[in-house]
Write a protein that holds these residues in place. Structure first.
Motif, PDB file in Angstrom:
ATOM      1  N   GLY A 184       0.786  -1.219   0.000  1.00 23.61           N
ATOM      2  CA  GLY A 184       0.000   0.000   0.000  1.00 23.61           C
ATOM      3  C   GLY A 184       0.819   1.269   0.000  1.00 23.61           C
ATOM      4  O   GLY A 184       0.264   2.361   0.150  1.00 23.61           O
ATOM      5  N   LYS A 185       2.131   1.172  -0.189  1.00 21.04           N
ATOM      6  CA  LYS A 185       3.013   2.334  -0.155  1.00 21.04           C
ATOM      7  C   LYS A 185       3.325   2.823  -1.570  1.00 21.04           C
ATOM      8  O   LYS A 185       3.490   2.026  -2.499  1.00 21.04           O
ATOM      9  CB  LYS A 185       4.314   2.003   0.574  1.00 21.04           C
ATOM     10  CG  LYS A 185       4.106   1.614   2.035  1.00 21.04           C
ATOM     11  CD  LYS A 185       3.504   2.752   2.853  1.00 21.04           C
ATOM     12  CE  LYS A 185       3.397   2.400   4.328  1.00 21.04           C
ATOM     13  NZ  LYS A 185       2.811   3.493   5.132  1.00 21.04           N
ATOM     14  N   TRP A 186       3.433   4.152  -1.701  1.00 23.31           N
ATOM     15  CA  TRP A 186       3.694   4.784  -2.984  1.00 23.31           C
ATOM     16  C   TRP A 186       5.112   5.320  -3.076  1.00 23.31           C
ATOM     17  O   TRP A 186       5.697   5.782  -2.100  1.00 23.31           O
ATOM     18  CB  TRP A 186       2.735   5.961  -3.197  1.00 23.31           C
ATOM     19  CG  TRP A 186       1.318   5.585  -3.472  1.00 23.31           C
ATOM     20  CD1 TRP A 186       0.358   5.280  -2.557  1.00 23.31           C
ATOM     21  CD2 TRP A 186       0.688   5.483  -4.745  1.00 23.31           C
ATOM     22  NE1 TRP A 186      -0.833   4.994  -3.176  1.00 23.31           N
ATOM     23  CE2 TRP A 186      -0.662   5.116  -4.525  1.00 23.31           C
ATOM     24  CE3 TRP A 186       1.127   5.683  -6.058  1.00 23.31           C
ATOM     25  CZ2 TRP A 186      -1.573   4.939  -5.560  1.00 23.31           C
ATOM     26  CZ3 TRP A 186       0.221   5.500  -7.091  1.00 23.31           C
ATOM     27  CH2 TRP A 186      -1.110   5.129  -6.836  1.00 23.31           C
ATOM     28  N   GLY A 187       5.653   5.254  -4.299  1.00 26.79           N
ATOM     29  CA  GLY A 187       6.934   5.864  -4.623  1.00 26.79           C
ATOM     30  C   GLY A 187       6.920   6.305  -6.069  1.00 26.79           C
ATOM     31  O   GLY A 187       5.849   6.418  -6.682  1.00 26.79           O
ATOM     32  N   GLN A 200       7.181   4.525   0.003  1.00 21.79           N
ATOM     33  CA  GLN A 200       7.177   4.803   1.437  1.00 21.79           C
ATOM     34  C   GLN A 200       6.013   5.678   1.883  1.00 21.79           C
ATOM     35  O   GLN A 200       5.819   5.908   3.067  1.00 21.79           O
ATOM     36  CB  GLN A 200       8.481   5.498   1.836  1.00 21.79           C
ATOM     37  CG  GLN A 200       8.733   6.787   1.056  1.00 21.79           C
ATOM     38  CD  GLN A 200      10.114   7.362   1.280  1.00 21.79           C
ATOM     39  OE1 GLN A 200      10.416   7.811   2.380  1.00 21.79           O
ATOM     40  NE2 GLN A 200      10.950   7.318   0.251  1.00 21.79           N
ATOM     41  N   TYR A 201       5.201   6.166   0.924  1.00 20.62           N
ATOM     42  CA  TYR A 201       4.146   7.116   1.239  1.00 20.62           C
ATOM     43  C   TYR A 201       2.773   6.457   1.130  1.00 20.62           C
ATOM     44  O   TYR A 201       2.571   5.539   0.325  1.00 20.62           O
ATOM     45  CB  TYR A 201       4.203   8.312   0.288  1.00 20.62           C
ATOM     46  CG  TYR A 201       5.551   8.984   0.238  1.00 20.62           C
ATOM     47  CD1 TYR A 201       6.048   9.684   1.331  1.00 20.62           C
ATOM     48  CD2 TYR A 201       6.342   8.908  -0.912  1.00 20.62           C
ATOM     49  CE1 TYR A 201       7.297  10.303   1.292  1.00 20.62           C
ATOM     50  CE2 TYR A 201       7.584   9.519  -0.976  1.00 20.62           C
ATOM     51  CZ  TYR A 201       8.053  10.206   0.133  1.00 20.62           C
ATOM     52  OH  TYR A 201       9.295  10.811   0.081  1.00 20.62           O
ATOM     53  N   SER A 202       1.819   6.954   1.921  1.00 19.05           N
ATOM     54  CA  SER A 202       0.454   6.439   1.834  1.00 19.05           C
ATOM     55  C   SER A 202      -0.329   7.116   0.713  1.00 19.05           C
ATOM     56  O   SER A 202      -1.361   6.605   0.272  1.00 19.05           O
ATOM     57  CB  SER A 202      -0.278   6.641   3.161  1.00 19.05           C
ATOM     58  OG  SER A 202      -0.281   8.004   3.551  1.00 19.05           O
ATOM     59  N   THR A 203       0.152   8.254   0.242  1.00 18.58           N
ATOM     60  CA  THR A 203      -0.430   8.987  -0.887  1.00 18.58           C
ATOM     61  C   THR A 203       0.711   9.634  -1.655  1.00 18.58           C
ATOM     62  O   THR A 203       1.687  10.086  -1.042  1.00 18.58           O
ATOM     63  CB  THR A 203      -1.402  10.084  -0.405  1.00 18.58           C
ATOM     64  OG1 THR A 203      -2.505   9.476   0.272  1.00 18.58           O
ATOM     65  CG2 THR A 203      -1.945  10.908  -1.563  1.00 18.58           C
ATOM     66  N   ALA A 204       0.606   9.678  -2.978  1.00 24.10           N
ATOM     67  CA  ALA A 204       1.637  10.344  -3.785  1.00 24.10           C
ATOM     68  C   ALA A 204       1.003  10.905  -5.051  1.00 24.10           C
ATOM     69  O   ALA A 204       0.404  10.171  -5.824  1.00 24.10           O
ATOM     70  CB  ALA A 204       2.763   9.374  -4.149  1.00 24.10           C
ATOM     71  N   VAL A 215       2.895  14.510  -1.078  1.00 26.20           N
ATOM     72  CA  VAL A 215       2.797  13.123  -0.622  1.00 26.20           C
ATOM     73  C   VAL A 215       2.290  13.129   0.815  1.00 26.20           C
ATOM     74  O   VAL A 215       2.263  14.165   1.479  1.00 26.20           O
ATOM     75  CB  VAL A 215       4.164  12.403  -0.697  1.00 26.20           C
ATOM     76  CG1 VAL A 215       4.665  12.333  -2.134  1.00 26.20           C
ATOM     77  CG2 VAL A 215       5.194  13.098   0.197  1.00 26.20           C
ATOM     78  N   LYS A 216       1.906  11.950   1.291  1.00 26.35           N
ATOM     79  CA  LYS A 216       1.437  11.822   2.671  1.00 26.35           C
ATOM     80  C   LYS A 216       2.208  10.721   3.362  1.00 26.35           C
ATOM     81  O   LYS A 216       2.391   9.634   2.816  1.00 26.35           O
ATOM     82  CB  LYS A 216      -0.071  11.512   2.700  1.00 26.35           C
ATOM     83  CG  LYS A 216      -0.682  11.551   4.096  1.00 26.35           C
ATOM     84  CD  LYS A 216      -2.183  11.296   4.039  1.00 26.35           C
ATOM     85  CE  LYS A 216      -2.819  11.405   5.431  1.00 26.35           C
ATOM     86  NZ  LYS A 216      -4.280  11.132   5.377  1.00 26.35           N
ATOM     87  N   TYR A 221       0.939  15.634   5.491  1.00 28.31           N
ATOM     88  CA  TYR A 221       1.220  15.924   4.092  1.00 28.31           C
ATOM     89  C   TYR A 221       2.569  16.621   3.973  1.00 28.31           C
ATOM     90  O   TYR A 221       2.893  17.526   4.752  1.00 28.31           O
ATOM     91  CB  TYR A 221       0.114  16.787   3.483  1.00 28.31           C
ATOM     92  CG  TYR A 221      -1.126  15.983   3.144  1.00 28.31           C
ATOM     93  CD1 TYR A 221      -1.236  15.341   1.907  1.00 28.31           C
ATOM     94  CD2 TYR A 221      -2.160  15.846   4.057  1.00 28.31           C
ATOM     95  CE1 TYR A 221      -2.355  14.588   1.598  1.00 28.31           C
ATOM     96  CE2 TYR A 221      -3.279  15.098   3.754  1.00 28.31           C
ATOM     97  CZ  TYR A 221      -3.373  14.471   2.522  1.00 28.31           C
ATOM     98  OH  TYR A 221      -4.474  13.715   2.216  1.00 28.31           O
ATOM     99  N   LEU A 222       3.345  16.168   3.000  1.00 29.16           N
ATOM    100  CA  LEU A 222       4.667  16.712   2.749  1.00 29.16           C
ATOM    101  C   LEU A 222       4.744  17.212   1.319  1.00 29.16           C
ATOM    102  O   LEU A 222       4.032  16.725   0.438  1.00 29.16           O
ATOM    103  CB  LEU A 222       5.757  15.642   2.951  1.00 29.16           C
ATOM    104  CG  LEU A 222       5.686  14.764   4.200  1.00 29.16           C
ATOM    105  CD1 LEU A 222       6.760  13.684   4.129  1.00 29.16           C
ATOM    106  CD2 LEU A 222       5.853  15.598   5.456  1.00 29.16           C
TER     107      LEU A 222
END
Length: 362
Positions: A184-187, A200-204, A215-216, A221-222
């Motif tokens: 479930g991780k996004w890159g 490594q992100y939950s949203t991208a 990203v989240k 949020y980053l």
């Protein structure tokens, strides 16, 4: 099979959510001709309601490089030119819009393939579950393996560039695509499939023209750069890119922040949609839609049942049960009279690309 189908729908919706808000659509439509529907007919009109042609089609895309995809009452798909004439001979069981000179089709009794604008088959597919149109020379393709849908990418020669191993992928934009693994991780990967930013992100979301992406991670949020370095951290409950700005939610209220993360339109609306390239955007106030400028001032009063972002100086709005188009002063360029507007137009207005960009094969 139902489980696999549900996974596909989830993947497509997730892709749309990951892509929305940028309004930088890879499949850029021509919006001088619009597809609207009333009285069981499809009407091609201009933004000032000049009729071009009418047909009995039940679905139609916008024009892409002077070619539109249309569906007839029997469910068959074909392609037309800007005069409403058949562009390619024959009809198809399924078809996408053209992007980068190619479209995916399934001809009756034949295997899926990619055609050029002459109708010539350039790529044939075997054992694929679904495929999306080409973006930056790559097409996302899915296979089913052990009841799981796996996504990868091929090039315009049909050669595998990225092995199908991801749960979900976005299309490429500015040389990078967001990918989600089965944890479930996004890159992000580059056009060669190399991991540029590890999952490594939950949203991208896609990178914008300034080389930044939202990203989240850990419920925060980053904003990161293309090297994966964190530039900003935000405490908003939700952030969706809107060009170099972002739509933001605090509690149940929506507004905007700028590229530095500073609030520029205080969250005070029930909902909002993208500015995109315009200086006014739809906002929802007490159940109806209005338009605000970038200072938060209401410039078109609250009155619409539905309101969409501006494309080329006009926006689709719904008054009661019928649709029309307004200009940036709120004046109707097309009086509300149509039962519905091409879903393809509405998707493009929302920054989701074409609604006809995915071919589901199985």
């Amino acid at each position: 099979m139902r489980k696999v189908y549900n996974q596909l729908i989830f993947s497509i919706l997730t892709f749309f959510i990951m892509s929305c808000g940028s309004n930088e659509n890879a499949s850029r439509p021509q919006t001088d001709y619009l597809m609207v529907f009333s009285d069981d007919s499809c009407h091609c009109i201009t933004y000032n309601d000049t009729p071009i042609f009418s047909s009995d089609n039940t679905n139609a895309s916008l024009f892409y490089n002077d070619i539109a995809t249309v569906q007839d009452a029997n469910g068959d798909w074909s392609y037309i030119n800007r005069k409403g004439e058949r562009k390619l001979s024959g009809s198809y069981q399924k078809a996408t819009v053209f992007s980068e000179g190619m479209a995916w089709v399934i001809k009756h009794g034949d295997m899926p393939g990619a055609i050029n604008e002459k109708g010539d088959i350039k790529i044939s597919l075997r054992d694929n579950h679904s495929v999306r149109v080409f973006m930056e020379g790559r097409a996302a393709v899915a296979i089913v393996k052990k009841k799981q849908i796996l996504w990868g990418f091929i090039n315009k020669d049909g050669h595998e560039i990225v092995k199908p191993e991801y749960k979900t992928v976005s299309d490429f934009r500015l040389g990078l695509a967001a990918v989600q693994n089965f944890d479930g991780k996004w890159g992000y990967i580059n056009l060669n499939g190399e991991n540029i930013i590890e999952c490594q992100y939950s949203t991208a979301y896609p990178f914008n023209d300034n080389g930044l992406a939202i990203v989240k991670s850990d419920n925060k949020y980053l904003v990161i750069n293309r090297e994966g370095n964190t530039i900003q951290t935000h405490a908003y409950d939700e952030m969706i890119p809107d060009g170099v700005w972002a739509r933001v939610r605090s509690g149940k209220q929506w507004g905007w922040c700028d590229e530095k993360g500073q609030t520029v339109v205080a969250p005070s609306f029930e909902d909002c949609r993208a500015f995109g390239q315009s200086d006014i955007a739809p906002v929802k106030i007490r159940g109806k839609w209005a338009y605000t400028d970038r200072s938060g001032k209401i410039v078109i009063k609250r009155q619409f049942t539905e309101a969409y972002p501006f494309i080329d100086g006009c926006a689709a709005v719904k008054t009661g049960t019928v649709w029309g188009f307004i200009d940036t002063k709120g004046c109707f360029t097309v009086n509300p009279q149509y039962d519905y507007i091409s879903q393809d137009y509405l998707y493009q207005a929302l920054g989701l690309g074409s609604s006809m960009s995915t071919l589901q094969i199985k």
